[in-house]
Design an enzyme around this catalytic site. Structure first.
Site, PDB file in Angstrom:
ATOM      1  CE  LYS A   1      -9.464 -84.791 -50.624  1.00 51.88           C
ATOM      2  NZ  LYS A   1      -8.034 -84.634 -50.532  1.00 51.88           N
TER       3      LYS A   1
ATOM      4  CE  LYS B 119      -5.492 -77.048 -52.467  1.00 55.44           C
ATOM      5  NZ  LYS B 119      -5.433 -78.507 -52.817  1.00 55.44           N
TER       6      LYS B 119
END
Lengths: 301, 301
Positions: free
Chosen positions: B176, B244
């Protein structure tokens, strides 16, 4: 009304891209005259029925439309405007289509010089790589006037699948600059991703596979990502040419008062690849610069 | 042998991604228990037949499999390991599937903590955006042991199209990270390309159109490029979350002794977007940072 006869085409530049494009024109029934600096490049075209010419000038005197696809700005200037160039042989009303990737500023200058002889010009650089050229599936980005664009439509349809008239002279080259900077940055992105995976024990091949199903998917991840993982850098599109294209991008950016930091970084990596003597490899070999900088090797063999 | 009954699923986190995913599980016939901090998020799920639980702990006590998809590492740690967390209610042999995007290091720590209670864990973050969640067309990148992966296959097939087992605990999160860094860099690349076009009088919309036919084609150029040209930054995927995620990428890179300069640059742009108060916009709004830096506006209106 009888169907209009196919225009006679002169084709200059029979490299990785030019050769299959010229062969597609012959297959589509265009009478083709060819010129290349290296005589060895001519053989497959002559076998297919093209006529060889000794100079761009003599070629231009035989045809209605001249297509050029050569390496760099000076090459285009020489074959079009040089003493034995197209401009010395071409008839008024003829059309020059330059499919090379060169400076948009030089393109506008060449178009103006040809305009003085009543010769129309289009800049029409392509994307899609060698396979796209072979499959007549190129993307063609066209700058120049609409009338000339319409005249060239049948020819473009023989060479590519997506043909877009971007705007005035030079705007095809601007679009190509956009194309080249996006590819260079995507190469860098894919390289960094593979290194992060490898360094953290995740198989880059599996990462590529799953990323191709989501929003990170790209043709570069698919095509160049596969080359990077196989270590197969047979071109394709040479790093030296991509590096040259990125110089054009950054010159255009600078000339228009624009800073492109991410492009500049990717251009530095491509430049390092060429400086290491690997300019003849496919530009996907950019990943090898990232491997060296990080002391990480993607392939275990 | 009778077909095995569908496992009872608990679902924690009903945001932009979680809500449509949970609804797809109900549509596929899974009995579903749900928990969300914001009670308003629950309404569409309860209407569809889900059962609300007052805490992750009580939810875990009702089900075989718990799926979490919340914002950040501390949120996952709280709902799984906190005093009212999943670990306090789950039976041995149950399975926790964390589909949030969090730190791979934290993922390994949480998996180890659950392992002490004989609870298996998979990290299974996704790509594909809100539309991919709605259409059950997500890309799912999975870390953890093969047995747990096989147990979860039917559930994953209900949520996504491309499901790849990358490797051990944390490697789904590594994949990811690769995904998020590639998207951030492609956003930057597309933004720089559009600015170069605009600044040189070429229509960015036409540039996008022609680039989509060649090797510069990507899902980001297609989806986020369209958002950038329309100025439509309704999320989608919030810039604050992408920022983030990029922090996690750079932490993983740094922790593994890897420098990712191009990712760092894109992360800075995303960070600037959030710092300007636009963290709730879609991350495609990164282009607005590039517009500001260059003093160039892409849209004429």
């Amino acid at each position: 009304m009888a169907p209009r006869e196919k225009e006679r085409i002169g084709f200059i530049g029979l490299g990785i891209m030019g050769r299959p494009m010229a062969l597609n024109l012959i297959s589509a029934g265009y009478p083709l005259w060819v010129y290349a600096r290296r005589r060895a490049s001519l053989a497959p075209l002559l076998e297919a029925g093209a006529v060889a010419c000794p100079s761009p000038k003599s070629l231009a005197s035989e045809v209605d439309v001249v297509i050029t696809i050569v390496s760099d700005t000076p090459d285009v200037e020489q074959v079009i405007l040089g003493p034995d160039g197209v401009v010395a042989g071409a008839q008024p009303q003829s059309l020059v289509i330059d499919m090379s990737t060169i400076s948009p500023v030089a393109t506008r200058r060449i178009a103006a010089a040809l305009g003085e002889h009543d010769i129309e010009m289009l800049d029409a650089p392509v994307s899609g790589g060698e396979q796209g050229a072979i499959d007549a599936a190129l993307s063609i980005m066209v700058g120049g006037n609409v009338h000339a664009f319409e005249r060239a439509q049948a020819i473009f349809a023989t060479l590519g699948k997506r043909v877009v008239h971007i705007g005035d002279h030079g705007s095809g080259q601007i679009a190509k600059s956009c194309n080249q900077l996006v590819i260079a940055q995507t190469l860098t992105a894919v390289g960094e991703a593979f290194l992060l995976a490898k360094r953290n024990g995740a198989d880059p091949a599996k990462v590529r596979e799953v990323l191709l199903g989501g929003l990170a998917a790209s043709r570069v991840l698919e095509v160049h990502g596969q080359r990077a993982l196989r270590g197969d850098f047979h071109p394709g599109f040479k790093a030296s040419l991509h590096s040259k294209d990125l110089r054009i991008v950054l010159e255009s950016a600078s000339a228009s008062g624009l800073a492109l930091p991410a492009t500049a970084l990717a251009a530095q990596y491509m430049s390092a690849l060429v400086a290491e003597g690997h300019g003849d490899l496919d530009s996907a070999a950019l990943v090898s610069v990232l491997e060296k900088l990080s002391g990480t090797v993607l392939r275990d063999d």
